[in-house]
Design a protein around this motif. Structure first.
Motif, PDB file in Angstrom:
ATOM      1  N   ALA A 148      33.740  29.745  41.495  1.00 56.76           N
ATOM      2  CA  ALA A 148      34.541  31.192  41.897  1.00 56.76           C
ATOM      3  C   ALA A 148      35.890  30.762  41.234  1.00 56.76           C
ATOM      4  N   GLU A 149      36.400  30.284  41.402  1.00 57.68           N
ATOM      5  CA  GLU A 149      37.348  30.122  40.019  1.00 57.68           C
ATOM      6  C   GLU A 149      37.658  31.052  38.812  1.00 57.68           C
ATOM      7  N   TYR A 150      36.364  30.963  37.864  1.00 57.64           N
ATOM      8  CA  TYR A 150      36.494  31.076  36.892  1.00 57.64           C
ATOM      9  C   TYR A 150      36.300  32.579  37.432  1.00 57.64           C
ATOM     10  N   ARG A 151      35.438  33.246  38.308  1.00 61.38           N
ATOM     11  CA  ARG A 151      35.380  34.611  38.140  1.00 61.38           C
ATOM     12  C   ARG A 151      37.251  35.429  38.319  1.00 61.38           C
ATOM     13  N   LYS A 152      37.522  34.946  39.783  1.00 58.15           N
ATOM     14  CA  LYS A 152      38.322  35.227  40.060  1.00 58.15           C
ATOM     15  C   LYS A 152      39.576  34.988  38.402  1.00 58.15           C
ATOM     16  N   LYS A 153      39.366  34.291  37.445  1.00 53.13           N
ATOM     17  CA  LYS A 153      40.320  34.530  36.211  1.00 53.13           C
ATOM     18  C   LYS A 153      39.834  36.129  35.373  1.00 53.13           C
ATOM     19  N   LEU A 154      37.897  35.551  35.360  1.00 53.01           N
ATOM     20  CA  LEU A 154      37.715  36.628  34.732  1.00 53.01           C
ATOM     21  C   LEU A 154      38.064  38.424  35.052  1.00 53.01           C
ATOM     22  N   LEU A 155      38.107  38.275  36.718  1.00 56.44           N
ATOM     23  CA  LEU A 155      38.347  39.735  37.390  1.00 56.44           C
ATOM     24  C   LEU A 155      39.504  40.259  36.776  1.00 56.44           C
ATOM     25  N   GLN A 156      40.590  39.151  36.764  1.00 50.82           N
ATOM     26  CA  GLN A 156      41.490  39.956  36.549  1.00 50.82           C
ATOM     27  C   GLN A 156      41.966  39.508  34.826  1.00 50.82           C
ATOM     28  N   GLU A 157      41.275  39.208  34.591  1.00 49.72           N
ATOM     29  CA  GLU A 157      41.243  39.422  32.406  1.00 49.72           C
ATOM     30  C   GLU A 157      40.405  41.128  32.531  1.00 49.72           C
ATOM     31  N   ILE A 158      39.743  41.369  33.290  1.00 48.98           N
ATOM     32  CA  ILE A 158      39.117  42.350  33.133  1.00 48.98           C
ATOM     33  C   ILE A 158      40.111  43.999  33.536  1.00 48.98           C
ATOM     34  N   ILE A 159      40.626  43.592  34.453  1.00 54.16           N
ATOM     35  CA  ILE A 159      41.365  44.548  35.229  1.00 54.16           C
ATOM     36  C   ILE A 159      42.895  44.976  33.945  1.00 54.16           C
ATOM     37  N   LEU A 160      42.958  43.554  33.575  1.00 50.65           N
ATOM     38  CA  LEU A 160      44.281  43.582  32.658  1.00 50.65           C
ATOM     39  C   LEU A 160      43.483  44.185  31.159  1.00 50.65           C
ATOM     40  N   PHE A 161      42.446  44.392  30.957  1.00 50.53           N
ATOM     41  CA  PHE A 161      42.174  45.216  29.574  1.00 50.53           C
ATOM     42  C   PHE A 161      41.358  46.196  29.915  1.00 50.53           C
TER      43      PHE A 161
ATOM     44  N   PRO B  28      40.541  51.163  42.108  1.00 50.11           N
ATOM     45  CA  PRO B  28      40.470  50.995  43.569  1.00 50.11           C
ATOM     46  C   PRO B  28      38.984  50.837  43.795  1.00 50.11           C
ATOM     47  N   ILE B  29      37.698  51.497  43.537  1.00 54.60           N
ATOM     48  CA  ILE B  29      37.095  51.946  43.670  1.00 54.60           C
ATOM     49  C   ILE B  29      36.077  50.704  42.814  1.00 54.60           C
ATOM     50  N   LEU B  30      36.166  50.728  41.251  1.00 54.81           N
ATOM     51  CA  LEU B  30      35.736  49.690  40.487  1.00 54.81           C
ATOM     52  C   LEU B  30      36.186  48.668  41.547  1.00 54.81           C
ATOM     53  N   ILE B  31      37.590  48.339  42.049  1.00 51.47           N
ATOM     54  CA  ILE B  31      37.414  46.584  41.760  1.00 51.47           C
ATOM     55  C   ILE B  31      36.912  46.564  43.757  1.00 51.47           C
ATOM     56  N   ALA B  32      36.688  47.057  44.423  1.00 45.77           N
ATOM     57  CA  ALA B  32      35.737  47.236  45.731  1.00 45.77           C
ATOM     58  C   ALA B  32      34.733  47.196  44.945  1.00 45.77           C
TER      59      ALA B  32
END
Length: 106
Positions: free
Chosen positions: A40-53, A87-91
């Motif tokens: 869960a921690e890994y996926r959270k960090k990955l999601l943050q990096e993808i959103i930033l990218f 927001p659609i991509l995040i959801a």
């Protein structure tokens, strides 16, 4: 003589500590819990990096379009589209993430 007594005393105390200090071995449930937390921690960090990218990439593309065309209207339309799609991509990512959180036993 005093040093020898101290040395013997320390050795005997260290042996006692070694005998009483048994590291706890986690059971399967604890290991699965730790694994799910790490995933869960890994996926959270990955999601943050993808959103930033994605955000940075869209900013670069927007700046390039603005620089090439000198059209502020294109820049504004592009920003509105990004704000509508993000927001659609995040959801969708959260929905996919919730489905993968379960730990499967083999």
């Amino acid at each position: 003589m005093n040093k020898e007594k101290l040395s013997d005393h320390l050795k005997s105390e260290w042996k006692k500590i070694d005998q009483t200090a048994n590291p706890s071995i986690p059971n399967q449930k604890e290991l699965l819990h730790q694994l799910s937390q790490m995933k869960a921690e890994y996926r959270k960090k990955l999601l943050q990096e993808i959103i930033l990218f994605v955000f940075c990439a869209l900013m670069v593309v927007s700046a390039a379009i603005l620089a090439f065309t000198q059209a502020p209207a294109v820049f504004i339309v592009l920003q509105v589209c990004v704000l509508a799609v993000l927001p659609i991509l995040i959801a969708a990512e959260k929905k996919r993430h919730l489905g993968e959180c379960e730990v499967k036993r083999g």
